[in-house]
Design a protein around this motif. Sequence first.
Motif, PDB file in Angstrom:
ATOM      1  N   GLY A  86     -22.501 -15.314 -18.566  1.00 19.81           N
ATOM      2  CA  GLY A  86     -22.742 -15.076 -17.155  1.00 19.81           C
ATOM      3  C   GLY A  86     -23.000 -13.603 -16.874  1.00 19.81           C
ATOM      4  N   PRO A  87     -23.232 -13.249 -15.627  1.00 17.22           N
ATOM      5  CA  PRO A  87     -23.499 -11.842 -15.282  1.00 17.22           C
ATOM      6  C   PRO A  87     -22.267 -10.975 -15.503  1.00 17.22           C
ATOM      7  N   ARG A  88     -22.524  -9.738 -15.864  1.00  9.95           N
ATOM      8  CA  ARG A  88     -21.422  -8.807 -16.146  1.00  9.95           C
ATOM      9  C   ARG A  88     -21.004  -8.081 -14.871  1.00  9.95           C
ATOM     10  N   THR A  89     -19.711  -7.964 -14.682  1.00  7.96           N
ATOM     11  CA  THR A  89     -19.179  -7.258 -13.511  1.00  7.96           C
ATOM     12  C   THR A  89     -19.343  -5.755 -13.686  1.00  7.96           C
ATOM     13  N   ARG A  90     -19.815  -5.100 -12.635  1.00  8.52           N
ATOM     14  CA  ARG A  90     -20.031  -3.656 -12.672  1.00  8.52           C
ATOM     15  C   ARG A  90     -19.190  -2.968 -11.586  1.00  8.52           C
ATOM     16  N   ALA A 140      -3.085  19.396 -18.576  1.00  4.23           N
ATOM     17  CA  ALA A 140      -3.553  20.497 -19.416  1.00  4.23           C
ATOM     18  C   ALA A 140      -3.744  21.798 -18.645  1.00  4.23           C
ATOM     19  N   GLU A 141      -3.942  21.729 -17.344  1.00  3.70           N
ATOM     20  CA  GLU A 141      -4.242  22.921 -16.546  1.00  3.70           C
ATOM     21  C   GLU A 141      -3.283  23.018 -15.366  1.00  3.70           C
ATOM     22  N   GLU A 142      -2.258  23.839 -15.496  1.00  2.00           N
ATOM     23  CA  GLU A 142      -1.337  24.212 -14.416  1.00  2.00           C
ATOM     24  C   GLU A 142      -0.357  23.119 -13.991  1.00  2.00           C
ATOM     25  N   HIS A 143      -0.759  21.852 -13.991  1.00  2.00           N
ATOM     26  CA  HIS A 143       0.067  20.800 -13.394  1.00  2.00           C
ATOM     27  C   HIS A 143       0.862  20.062 -14.474  1.00  2.00           C
ATOM     28  N   ALA A 144       1.925  20.679 -14.944  1.00  2.00           N
ATOM     29  CA  ALA A 144       2.710  20.119 -16.051  1.00  2.00           C
ATOM     30  C   ALA A 144       3.549  18.921 -15.646  1.00  2.00           C
ATOM     31  N   ASP A 145       3.697  18.656 -14.334  1.00  2.00           N
ATOM     32  CA  ASP A 145       4.473  17.503 -13.860  1.00  2.00           C
ATOM     33  C   ASP A 145       3.588  16.386 -13.326  1.00  2.00           C
ATOM     34  N   ALA A 146       2.290  16.441 -13.588  1.00  2.00           N
ATOM     35  CA  ALA A 146       1.375  15.434 -13.032  1.00  2.00           C
ATOM     36  C   ALA A 146       1.731  14.038 -13.529  1.00  2.00           C
ATOM     37  N   ARG A 147       1.504  13.012 -12.657  1.00  2.00           N
ATOM     38  CA  ARG A 147       1.793  11.631 -13.046  1.00  2.00           C
ATOM     39  C   ARG A 147       0.882  10.682 -12.271  1.00  2.00           C
ATOM     40  N   LEU A 148       0.648   9.524 -12.869  1.00  2.00           N
ATOM     41  CA  LEU A 148      -0.123   8.468 -12.228  1.00  2.00           C
ATOM     42  C   LEU A 148       0.830   7.628 -11.379  1.00  2.00           C
ATOM     43  N   LEU A 149       0.598   7.597 -10.065  1.00  2.00           N
ATOM     44  CA  LEU A 149       1.480   6.854  -9.164  1.00  2.00           C
ATOM     45  C   LEU A 149       1.135   5.370  -9.116  1.00  2.00           C
ATOM     46  N   ASP A 150      -0.149   5.065  -9.061  1.00  2.00           N
ATOM     47  CA  ASP A 150      -0.536   3.671  -8.874  1.00  2.00           C
ATOM     48  C   ASP A 150      -2.002   3.524  -9.270  1.00  2.00           C
ATOM     49  N   SER A 151      -2.371   2.334  -9.744  1.00  2.00           N
ATOM     50  CA  SER A 151      -3.775   2.054 -10.054  1.00  2.00           C
ATOM     51  C   SER A 151      -4.026   0.563  -9.902  1.00  2.00           C
ATOM     52  N   GLN A 152      -5.264   0.208  -9.565  1.00  2.00           N
ATOM     53  CA  GLN A 152      -5.612  -1.188  -9.378  1.00  2.00           C
ATOM     54  C   GLN A 152      -7.110  -1.378  -9.629  1.00  2.00           C
ATOM     55  N   ALA A 153      -7.444  -2.441 -10.358  1.00  2.00           N
ATOM     56  CA  ALA A 153      -8.838  -2.852 -10.533  1.00  2.00           C
ATOM     57  C   ALA A 153      -9.002  -4.206  -9.852  1.00  2.00           C
ATOM     58  N   GLU A 154      -9.644  -4.224  -8.689  1.00  2.00           N
ATOM     59  CA  GLU A 154      -9.838  -5.463  -7.923  1.00  2.00           C
ATOM     60  C   GLU A 154     -11.195  -6.052  -8.305  1.00  2.00           C
ATOM     61  N   ILE A 155     -11.185  -7.284  -8.845  1.00  2.00           N
ATOM     62  CA  ILE A 155     -12.392  -7.918  -9.355  1.00  2.00           C
ATOM     63  C   ILE A 155     -12.887  -8.977  -8.369  1.00  2.00           C
ATOM     64  N   ASP A 156     -14.147  -8.847  -7.960  1.00  2.00           N
ATOM     65  CA  ASP A 156     -14.814  -9.874  -7.146  1.00  2.00           C
ATOM     66  C   ASP A 156     -15.773 -10.605  -8.072  1.00  2.00           C
ATOM     67  N   ALA A 157     -15.299 -11.734  -8.651  1.00  2.00           N
ATOM     68  CA  ALA A 157     -16.086 -12.438  -9.663  1.00  2.00           C
ATOM     69  C   ALA A 157     -17.364 -13.029  -9.077  1.00  2.00           C
ATOM     70  N   GLU A 158     -17.341 -13.466  -7.797  1.00  2.00           N
ATOM     71  CA  GLU A 158     -18.523 -14.071  -7.202  1.00  2.00           C
ATOM     72  C   GLU A 158     -19.661 -13.063  -7.066  1.00  2.00           C
ATOM     73  N   ARG A 159     -19.329 -11.821  -6.679  1.00  2.00           N
ATOM     74  CA  ARG A 159     -20.342 -10.783  -6.507  1.00  2.00           C
ATOM     75  C   ARG A 159     -20.507  -9.909  -7.757  1.00  2.00           C
ATOM     76  N   ALA A 162     -16.488  -4.700  -9.228  1.00  2.00           N
ATOM     77  CA  ALA A 162     -15.134  -4.209  -9.479  1.00  2.00           C
ATOM     78  C   ALA A 162     -14.880  -3.024  -8.564  1.00  2.00           C
ATOM     79  N   HIS A 163     -13.747  -3.057  -7.885  1.00  2.00           N
ATOM     80  CA  HIS A 163     -13.354  -1.966  -6.997  1.00  2.00           C
ATOM     81  C   HIS A 163     -12.118  -1.298  -7.613  1.00  2.00           C
ATOM     82  N   LEU A 164     -12.272  -0.031  -7.964  1.00  2.00           N
ATOM     83  CA  LEU A 164     -11.225   0.682  -8.692  1.00  2.00           C
ATOM     84  C   LEU A 164     -10.487   1.650  -7.774  1.00  2.00           C
ATOM     85  N   ARG A 165      -9.193   1.745  -8.011  1.00  2.00           N
ATOM     86  CA  ARG A 165      -8.367   2.684  -7.245  1.00  2.00           C
ATOM     87  C   ARG A 165      -7.329   3.296  -8.182  1.00  2.00           C
TER      88      ARG A 165
END
Length: 562
Positions: A86-90, A140-159, A162-165
């Motif tokens: 089928g078609p590939r999600t982009r 690597a640059e100045e922010h030694a305490d950096a962290r990823l708070l949240d992430s989400q990949a929302e997939i709309d299979a019909e269309r 992919a909506h990334l956050r």
Amino acid sequence: MQPHPLRRLHGLLLLLCLHGAAAGELRLDAPEDIRALLTPWLDAQATSPRRLQTAASDMLATEGYFSPRFQFEETDGALRLTLDPGPRTRIDSLALTVDGPVSPETRAALEAEWRLPVGQPFRQADWNAAKQQVLAELLAEEHADARLLDSQAEIDAERQQAHLRAHYDAGPRYRFGPLRIEGLTRYDPALVARYNSSVTPDAPYRERDLADLLTALQGTPYFASVQAELLTAESETLDADTRRAPVLVRLRERQPHRLALGGGFSSNTGARVEGNVHTADLFGQAWELDTGLRLEQKRQTAYGDIFLPPDAKQRRHSLGLMGERSDIQNLQTERLAFGVQQVQQRGSIEQRLSLQWQRERREPADAEMVISRALVPNAMWTWRHVDSLLEPRQGQVLQMQFGGGSKAAGSDQNFVRLHGRVQQYFSLGTHTVLALRGELGRTYADNRLHIPQDYLFRTGGTGSVRGYAYQSLGIREGNAVVGGRYLAVGSAELTHWLDEQWGIAAFIDAGDAVDRLSDARLAVGYGLGARWRSPAGPLGIDLAYGERTGKVQLHFALSIPF
């Protein structure tokens, strides 16, 4: 926790093999890239289309195919699967949010370098890598305490969208504080400071600066292990957005004294045995003493060198004494040399300034013995711009040298010596490298008499003109070969690596050393060789034919650029 899709599919296929209801060969009809993805897991007899469809759907989803179509049929005892992915999600949209005192330039760079931009096919592996890349760049640059708070990949299979956050907290900016050193018993903490040219108090924290400090300390003879970290938990607040944190350096000292014995063989100077004594704490001053005796078939050398730690400008001073006897191409020499040297790395340029006095007694076979003395100041610059110091595939190495002696300052002859070398590497595909090498030298003097051989030129052998014996190209004096005032050497070598360890090479070399330009007749050598990637760098074994002599020579070399 859900099992990995690959493991799940593999387990299901094994169950299918054991089911036995309609056992037969499974045949897959799908686009080539899909077959490449699934075939490694479809090597068993499959009897349950439902389970196979579920597991294959999970695998396809990781590559961005969320609406595959399956068709099963059994013919001649074999199960045939026709699969349309089928078609590939982009990627349709990206929301990248970074909280904290991050400059607009950094934010723009993070978005520009995002690995999964709008319009690109969605892949789970790329999604994971993209998130980690942003975090790594912040850390690597100045922010030694950096962290990823949240992430989400929302997939709309019909269309097929992919909506990334991805949402990050950069944390405050950090600056380097003072060094805290642990583990020293023999050496003074000031020794660490003398090797530190990257971690400066109050400078912005950069991961690569900390890595440079580790590299510098690990490269010394004083320490067996080195660790360094920014102590963010002990930081002090400078302003609302900035903190300063100390740097902890943990060291384990190396035993300062070492005795080494070894042996080997060189196609230039023959069999070799050697003994070496090294101490890293001479007179309790962290001075290095390196002394030893090297006995080769054609040359015997006794030496002693003392190296001081670098000064405030990262200059390293040394002094040395050497005695040597050699018998090469029927030229017997005895020389005694004493010198001092200063070495400094200035960006990509290494600078060496030296002053050396030497006395040489040379005796060519069937010619008059000559004694030469010279006090020679010398300067040498080496510029390296290659992708790898041990095994370059692309880039250049350039070296220039200038020195001379004067009768008014302890030399037996007035002379000025110039010498230059260049090496150029071209990557021709994944497994092939073309290396070009050129060398020119000239000694300005009324004549070569009473100039030590170190300041004249001979060539031939490994590392110069293959196909000829070591230092066999030069000036005939009696029945010996001595140095001339002019040098020219050129080389081209093509190396093709057959696998990770072995390669083959074809080469052509040309060169000569003469006393007058009118005598120049380049000697040409060419041949084939084998290459082996040793831990110290590529090792070469070459078989070369010399046109001038009509003879074949065997050469051994460690192929590391000068």
